[in-house]
Design a protein around this motif. Sequence first.
Motif, mmCIF file in Angstrom:
data_model
loop_
_atom_site.group_PDB
_atom_site.id
_atom_site.type_symbol
_atom_site.label_atom_id
_atom_site.label_comp_id
_atom_site.label_asym_id
_atom_site.label_seq_id
_atom_site.Cartn_x
_atom_site.Cartn_y
_atom_site.Cartn_z
ATOM 1 N N PHE A 1 0.833 -1.203 0.000
ATOM 2 C CA PHE A 1 0.000 0.000 0.000
ATOM 3 C C PHE A 1 0.871 1.256 0.000
ATOM 4 O O PHE A 1 1.808 1.354 0.793
ATOM 5 C CB PHE A 1 -0.923 0.009 1.219
ATOM 6 N N PRO A 2 0.572 2.214 -0.860
ATOM 7 C CA PRO A 2 1.379 3.451 -0.892
ATOM 8 C C PRO A 2 1.091 4.306 0.335
ATOM 9 O O PRO A 2 0.036 4.176 0.975
ATOM 10 C CB PRO A 2 0.906 4.141 -2.168
ATOM 11 N N PRO A 3 2.011 5.195 0.690
ATOM 12 C CA PRO A 3 1.777 6.088 1.836
ATOM 13 C C PRO A 3 0.568 6.980 1.590
ATOM 14 O O PRO A 3 0.277 7.365 0.456
ATOM 15 C CB PRO A 3 3.075 6.896 1.936
ATOM 16 N N ASP A 4 -0.124 7.325 2.678
ATOM 17 C CA ASP A 4 -1.405 8.029 2.532
ATOM 18 C C ASP A 4 -1.378 9.463 3.035
ATOM 19 O O ASP A 4 -2.128 10.299 2.535
ATOM 20 C CB ASP A 4 -2.494 7.258 3.285
ATOM 21 N N HIS A 5 -0.526 9.784 4.015
ATOM 22 C CA HIS A 5 -0.651 11.080 4.675
ATOM 23 C C HIS A 5 -0.455 12.235 3.696
ATOM 24 O O HIS A 5 -1.277 13.162 3.631
ATOM 25 C CB HIS A 5 0.347 11.198 5.830
ATOM 26 N N GLY A 6 0.621 12.199 2.924
ATOM 27 C CA GLY A 6 0.850 13.269 1.961
ATOM 28 C C GLY A 6 -0.246 13.332 0.908
ATOM 29 O O GLY A 6 -0.684 14.417 0.513
ATOM 30 N N ALA A 7 -0.690 12.160 0.452
ATOM 31 C CA ALA A 7 -1.762 12.121 -0.544
ATOM 32 C C ALA A 7 -3.043 12.734 0.002
ATOM 33 O O ALA A 7 -3.769 13.443 -0.708
ATOM 34 C CB ALA A 7 -2.004 10.675 -0.978
ATOM 35 N N ARG A 8 -3.323 12.484 1.267
ATOM 36 C CA ARG A 8 -4.532 13.043 1.889
ATOM 37 C C ARG A 8 -4.412 14.559 2.046
ATOM 38 O O ARG A 8 -5.403 15.294 1.905
ATOM 39 C CB ARG A 8 -4.779 12.369 3.234
ATOM 40 N N ILE A 9 -3.203 15.042 2.339
ATOM 41 C CA ILE A 9 -2.982 16.489 2.383
ATOM 42 C C ILE A 9 -3.306 17.112 1.030
ATOM 43 O O ILE A 9 -4.026 18.112 0.927
ATOM 44 C CB ILE A 9 -1.522 16.804 2.772
ATOM 45 N N VAL A 10 -2.769 16.497 -0.023
ATOM 46 C CA VAL A 10 -2.950 17.031 -1.372
ATOM 47 C C VAL A 10 -4.422 17.038 -1.767
ATOM 48 O O VAL A 10 -4.943 18.045 -2.264
ATOM 49 C CB VAL A 10 -2.114 16.232 -2.384
ATOM 50 N N SER A 11 -5.119 15.930 -1.562
ATOM 51 C CA SER A 11 -6.524 15.872 -1.963
ATOM 52 C C SER A 11 -7.376 16.817 -1.126
ATOM 53 O O SER A 11 -8.335 17.423 -1.633
ATOM 54 C CB SER A 11 -7.057 14.439 -1.873
ATOM 55 N N THR A 12 -7.039 16.981 0.154
ATOM 56 C CA THR A 12 -7.776 17.923 1.002
ATOM 57 C C THR A 12 -7.645 19.339 0.465
ATOM 58 O O THR A 12 -8.625 20.097 0.417
ATOM 59 C CB THR A 12 -7.256 17.852 2.451
ATOM 60 N N ILE A 13 -6.454 19.705 0.028
ATOM 61 C CA ILE A 13 -6.229 21.047 -0.512
ATOM 62 C C ILE A 13 -6.911 21.226 -1.860
ATOM 63 O O ILE A 13 -7.635 22.209 -2.092
ATOM 64 C CB ILE A 13 -4.719 21.322 -0.628
ATOM 65 N N LEU A 14 -6.716 20.275 -2.749
ATOM 66 C CA LEU A 14 -7.232 20.437 -4.111
ATOM 67 C C LEU A 14 -8.753 20.355 -4.179
ATOM 68 O O LEU A 14 -9.360 20.904 -5.107
ATOM 69 C CB LEU A 14 -6.615 19.380 -5.027
ATOM 70 N N ASP A 15 -9.383 19.704 -3.210
ATOM 71 C CA ASP A 15 -10.835 19.559 -3.224
ATOM 72 C C ASP A 15 -11.560 20.633 -2.415
ATOM 73 O O ASP A 15 -12.785 20.587 -2.276
ATOM 74 C CB ASP A 15 -11.231 18.172 -2.703
ATOM 75 N N ASP A 16 -10.813 21.592 -1.871
ATOM 76 C CA ASP A 16 -11.413 22.678 -1.100
ATOM 77 C C ASP A 16 -11.037 24.002 -1.754
ATOM 78 O O ASP A 16 -9.857 24.321 -1.885
ATOM 79 C CB ASP A 16 -10.912 22.628 0.349
ATOM 80 N N ASP A 17 -12.021 24.777 -2.164
ATOM 81 C CA ASP A 17 -11.753 25.998 -2.917
ATOM 82 C C ASP A 17 -10.867 26.976 -2.155
ATOM 83 O O ASP A 17 -9.939 27.568 -2.727
ATOM 84 C CB ASP A 17 -13.063 26.684 -3.294
ATOM 85 N N ALA A 18 -11.136 27.155 -0.869
ATOM 86 C CA ALA A 18 -10.373 28.131 -0.088
ATOM 87 C C ALA A 18 -8.936 27.671 0.110
ATOM 88 O O ALA A 18 -7.989 28.457 -0.048
ATOM 89 C CB ALA A 18 -11.056 28.372 1.256
ATOM 90 N N LEU A 19 -8.763 26.411 0.472
ATOM 91 C CA LEU A 19 -7.409 25.891 0.673
ATOM 92 C C LEU A 19 -6.625 25.916 -0.638
ATOM 93 O O LEU A 19 -5.444 26.257 -0.658
ATOM 94 C CB LEU A 19 -7.455 24.471 1.227
ATOM 95 N N ARG A 20 -7.293 25.540 -1.724
ATOM 96 C CA ARG A 20 -6.602 25.534 -3.012
ATOM 97 C C ARG A 20 -6.172 26.941 -3.400
ATOM 98 O O ARG A 20 -5.052 27.150 -3.895
ATOM 99 C CB ARG A 20 -7.489 24.929 -4.103
#
Length: 393
Positions: free
Chosen positions: A281-300
């Motif tokens: 299984f690939p690491p998840d923490h960094g991927a979750r950071i990225v998806s959280t940012i890209l899927d939220d208009d304000a964070l992005r």
Amino acid sequence: MLSNLKPQAPDKILMLMEEFRADTRQGKVDLGVGVYKDPQGVTPVMRAVKAAEQRIWEAQTTKAYTGLAGTPEYRNAMARMVLKDVPADRLASVATVGGTGAIRQALELARMANPDLTVHVSDPTWPNHLSIMKFMGLPFVQYRYFDNDTRGVDFDGMKADIAKATKGDIVLLHGCCHNPTGANLTTDQWREVIAMLEKSGAVPLIDLAYQGFGDGLDADAEATRLVAASLPEVLIAASCSKNFGIYRERTGILMTLAENTGARDMAQGSMTFLNRQTYSFPPDHGARIVSTILDDDALRADWQSELEDVRNTMLGLRDQLASELRDLSGSDRFDFVARHRGMFSRLGATPEQVQKVKDDSAIYMVGDSRLNIAGLNRDSVPVLARAIIDAGI
């Protein structure tokens, strides 16, 4: 058994880092390692990354495995960022251990598909490209890329060399911000490369490690999107280390574009299989950071704003260095520094000149004269410019 192991050649950039740390001179400058540093010499955690981590910490209820290919949220968000218009019927993807892991999995996938392939790679290229291929025992040839006289792209030489690629070969291309030279193809040149690949049947593998560090997030993906829209099969290895500043989280992705849904499904299964064999299984923490940012208009929006600050800081340093060198040399021969893009430029200096800069001025750069623009600040630029002139570069 272990006594039978043979010594491995040390990584030259890591050796340079150790030498820099041991140097006791005041005012020493590290232009070797490819890590962004702010004017204070710190590699900061981006505001949106901190905010995303806080959200993840508050909401996360488990550390159970995700999936062998990584989470759909991350893979979909990255596909939208890189490709914009995602051809879902052609696209397969897996999360990887950094961009390096994506390159390795791409080469493994290509070898599975064609055991007789040859990889065509630019001269010069990121040294780890060559190291990985040598370790894997993959045949490779280098195509001409950098013109040491103009410090630009030797496009005629490049075309003549990649014309030798045959059907099923891999042609490794830098999507933007070429490492180590900083010299990029123009859009028209990309179109010519695409036409050549279409004719030969060779498959492009695009290394997209610096999206957002050159001309902007979308502009830096323009060539990759053009290739993806033009050719039936494309491999893309992308990294989040630089543009999200999450180097140590080892967050990358391998995307493949196939000719049809059947080939896409075959590629997806093969890439998932490779993940299982390599690290499960690939690491998840960094991927979750990225998806959280890209899927939220304000964070992005906040992330893109800070990324633009990073990019413009590097462009400002390029302009300042080119200007200082123009004044000191009385010529425009160093103006290529301002034209290059990304973290790196290659000066075209000899190893002896690079050594002189280090010995005389405590300025560390890789022996092939690649320097990390992001390792500079407004105060160190004049020092570097003087050292370059004094070394006779």
